[in-house]
Design a protein around this motif. Structure first.
Motif, PDB file in Angstrom:
ATOM      1  N   SER A 152       0.834  -1.199   0.000  1.00 60.32           N
ATOM      2  CA  SER A 152       0.000   0.000   0.000  1.00 60.32           C
ATOM      3  C   SER A 152       0.871   1.253   0.000  1.00 60.32           C
ATOM      4  O   SER A 152       2.011   1.238   0.486  1.00 60.32           O
ATOM      5  N   LEU A 153       0.291   2.314  -0.533  1.00 59.53           N
ATOM      6  CA  LEU A 153       0.903   3.638  -0.470  1.00 59.53           C
ATOM      7  C   LEU A 153      -0.211   4.665  -0.328  1.00 59.53           C
ATOM      8  O   LEU A 153      -1.349   4.420  -0.749  1.00 59.53           O
ATOM      9  N   ARG A 154       0.129   5.812   0.222  1.00 59.56           N
ATOM     10  CA  ARG A 154      -0.797   6.933   0.243  1.00 59.56           C
ATOM     11  C   ARG A 154      -0.116   8.130  -0.404  1.00 59.56           C
ATOM     12  O   ARG A 154       0.936   8.588   0.066  1.00 59.56           O
ATOM     13  N   LEU A 155      -0.724   8.617  -1.478  1.00 55.84           N
ATOM     14  CA  LEU A 155      -0.239   9.833  -2.130  1.00 55.84           C
ATOM     15  C   LEU A 155      -0.972  11.036  -1.558  1.00 55.84           C
ATOM     16  O   LEU A 155      -2.153  10.950  -1.211  1.00 55.84           O
ATOM     17  N   ALA A 156      -0.272  12.148  -1.484  1.00 58.51           N
ATOM     18  CA  ALA A 156      -0.858  13.411  -1.046  1.00 58.51           C
ATOM     19  C   ALA A 156      -0.663  14.466  -2.125  1.00 58.51           C
ATOM     20  O   ALA A 156       0.321  14.432  -2.871  1.00 58.51           O
ATOM     21  N   CYS A 157      -1.588  15.383  -2.199  1.00 60.50           N
ATOM     22  CA  CYS A 157      -1.545  16.479  -3.181  1.00 60.50           C
ATOM     23  C   CYS A 157      -1.943  17.752  -2.445  1.00 60.50           C
ATOM     24  O   CYS A 157      -3.106  17.919  -2.070  1.00 60.50           O
ATOM     25  N   VAL A 158      -0.973  18.622  -2.220  1.00 61.66           N
ATOM     26  CA  VAL A 158      -1.207  19.859  -1.471  1.00 61.66           C
ATOM     27  C   VAL A 158      -1.448  21.003  -2.441  1.00 61.66           C
ATOM     28  O   VAL A 158      -0.656  21.227  -3.362  1.00 61.66           O
ATOM     29  N   ALA A 159      -2.533  21.722  -2.224  1.00 63.00           N
ATOM     30  CA  ALA A 159      -2.930  22.818  -3.108  1.00 63.00           C
ATOM     31  C   ALA A 159      -2.572  24.167  -2.497  1.00 63.00           C
ATOM     32  O   ALA A 159      -2.593  24.337  -1.266  1.00 63.00           O
ATOM     33  N   SER A 160      -2.290  25.117  -3.364  1.00 61.68           N
ATOM     34  CA  SER A 160      -2.076  26.493  -2.931  1.00 61.68           C
ATOM     35  C   SER A 160      -2.443  27.427  -4.069  1.00 61.68           C
ATOM     36  O   SER A 160      -2.427  27.035  -5.240  1.00 61.68           O
ATOM     37  N   GLY A 161      -2.816  28.647  -3.703  1.00 59.04           N
ATOM     38  CA  GLY A 161      -3.064  29.662  -4.717  1.00 59.04           C
ATOM     39  C   GLY A 161      -4.448  29.642  -5.347  1.00 59.04           C
ATOM     40  O   GLY A 161      -4.705  30.422  -6.271  1.00 59.04           O
ATOM     41  N   PHE A 162      -5.328  28.767  -4.867  1.00 59.69           N
ATOM     42  CA  PHE A 162      -6.703  28.784  -5.349  1.00 59.69           C
ATOM     43  C   PHE A 162      -7.599  28.223  -4.250  1.00 59.69           C
ATOM     44  O   PHE A 162      -7.132  27.648  -3.266  1.00 59.69           O
ATOM     45  N   GLN A 163      -8.907  28.418  -4.439  1.00 55.35           N
ATOM     46  CA  GLN A 163      -9.879  28.056  -3.402  1.00 55.35           C
ATOM     47  C   GLN A 163     -10.170  26.559  -3.473  1.00 55.35           C
ATOM     48  O   GLN A 163     -11.206  26.121  -3.986  1.00 55.35           O
ATOM     49  N   PHE A 164      -9.255  25.797  -2.916  1.00 56.45           N
ATOM     50  CA  PHE A 164      -9.274  24.339  -3.005  1.00 56.45           C
ATOM     51  C   PHE A 164     -10.639  23.743  -2.653  1.00 56.45           C
ATOM     52  O   PHE A 164     -11.104  22.819  -3.322  1.00 56.45           O
ATOM     53  N   GLU A 165     -11.275  24.290  -1.645  1.00 58.00           N
ATOM     54  CA  GLU A 165     -12.480  23.662  -1.102  1.00 58.00           C
ATOM     55  C   GLU A 165     -13.693  23.730  -2.026  1.00 58.00           C
ATOM     56  O   GLU A 165     -14.699  23.067  -1.761  1.00 58.00           O
ATOM     57  N   VAL A 166     -13.609  24.488  -3.122  1.00 58.37           N
ATOM     58  CA  VAL A 166     -14.750  24.559  -4.035  1.00 58.37           C
ATOM     59  C   VAL A 166     -14.472  23.831  -5.354  1.00 58.37           C
ATOM     60  O   VAL A 166     -15.308  23.846  -6.260  1.00 58.37           O
ATOM     61  N   TYR A 167     -13.317  23.215  -5.444  1.00 57.70           N
ATOM     62  CA  TYR A 167     -12.947  22.519  -6.673  1.00 57.70           C
ATOM     63  C   TYR A 167     -12.927  21.005  -6.481  1.00 57.70           C
ATOM     64  O   TYR A 167     -12.420  20.501  -5.461  1.00 57.70           O
ATOM     65  N   ASN A 168     -13.455  20.308  -7.479  1.00 59.31           N
ATOM     66  CA  ASN A 168     -13.263  18.863  -7.516  1.00 59.31           C
ATOM     67  C   ASN A 168     -11.788  18.557  -7.757  1.00 59.31           C
ATOM     68  O   ASN A 168     -11.061  19.377  -8.328  1.00 59.31           O
ATOM     69  N   MET A 169     -11.360  17.400  -7.320  1.00 60.07           N
ATOM     70  CA  MET A 169      -9.973  16.980  -7.505  1.00 60.07           C
ATOM     71  C   MET A 169      -9.929  15.664  -8.272  1.00 60.07           C
ATOM     72  O   MET A 169     -10.849  14.846  -8.167  1.00 60.07           O
ATOM     73  N   TYR A 170      -8.848  15.477  -9.013  1.00 56.85           N
ATOM     74  CA  TYR A 170      -8.726  14.317  -9.897  1.00 56.85           C
ATOM     75  C   TYR A 170      -7.333  13.717  -9.759  1.00 56.85           C
ATOM     76  O   TYR A 170      -6.372  14.430  -9.457  1.00 56.85           O
ATOM     77  N   TRP A 171      -7.272  12.414 -10.038  1.00 52.74           N
ATOM     78  CA  TRP A 171      -5.994  11.709 -10.055  1.00 52.74           C
ATOM     79  C   TRP A 171      -5.809  11.012 -11.407  1.00 52.74           C
ATOM     80  O   TRP A 171      -6.764  10.421 -11.943  1.00 52.74           O
ATOM     81  N   PHE A 172      -4.592  11.086 -11.906  1.00 49.19           N
ATOM     82  CA  PHE A 172      -4.205  10.455 -13.161  1.00 49.19           C
ATOM     83  C   PHE A 172      -2.919   9.663 -12.931  1.00 49.19           C
ATOM     84  O   PHE A 172      -2.225   9.853 -11.937  1.00 49.19           O
ATOM     85  N   ARG A 173      -2.609   8.831 -13.891  1.00 48.32           N
ATOM     86  CA  ARG A 173      -1.302   8.183 -13.901  1.00 48.32           C
ATOM     87  C   ARG A 173      -0.858   7.979 -15.341  1.00 48.32           C
ATOM     88  O   ARG A 173      -1.672   7.908 -16.255  1.00 48.32           O
ATOM     89  N   GLN A 174       0.451   7.895 -15.495  1.00 49.00           N
ATOM     90  CA  GLN A 174       1.025   7.639 -16.816  1.00 49.00           C
ATOM     91  C   GLN A 174       2.154   6.636 -16.678  1.00 49.00           C
ATOM     92  O   GLN A 174       3.175   6.923 -16.039  1.00 49.00           O
TER      93      GLN A 174
END
Length: 123
Positions: free
Chosen positions: A16-38
């Motif tokens: 198992s792993l847990r990835l984190a994505c820290v946001a700054s510079g925009f109103q994070f709480e009103v935006y949906n978030m997405y995950w991708f991989r390549q």
């Protein structure tokens, strides 16, 4: 607006792993978030989305039942909990936000991207 991923690394199959994505510079709480991989030699793949309030999430079939998207709006952080990892999960993982032309939690374009974090599943 900025997104910074962390938490990638080398893990054995079944781990198992847990990835984190820290946001700054925009109103994070009103935006949906997405995950991708390549993965090497493959196109970038949408794997998960989570609504702005964390109430609804959607997953690609390839990760459904193994990965869980979550978020902490107070910390402006999105998470991807990855369990039962397989060698096929090896890829660079990205978080994204500010989707446009969306159907549910899948969009035609995304305006904010993180730099990616490498996940390698190998014995």
């Amino acid at each position: 607006a900025r997104l910074v991923e962390s938490g990638g690394g080398l893990v054995q199959p079944g781990g198992s792993l847990r990835l984190a994505c820290v946001a700054s510079g925009f109103q994070f709480e009103v935006y949906n978030m997405y995950w991708f991989r390549q993965a090497p030699g493959k196109e970038r793949e949408w794997i998960a989305g989570i609504k702005f309030d964390g109430g609804v999430a959607d997953y690609a079939d390839s990760v459904k039942g193994r990965f869980t998207a979550a978020r902490d709006n107070a910390e402006k952080t999105a998470y991807l909990h990855m369990n039962s990892l397989k060698t096929d999960d090896t890829a660079v993982y990205y978080c994204a936000s500010d989707g446009n032309l969306c159907t549910g939690l899948r969009c035609k374009e995304y305006r904010i991207w993180g730099q990616g974090t490498q996940v390698t599943v190998s014995s």
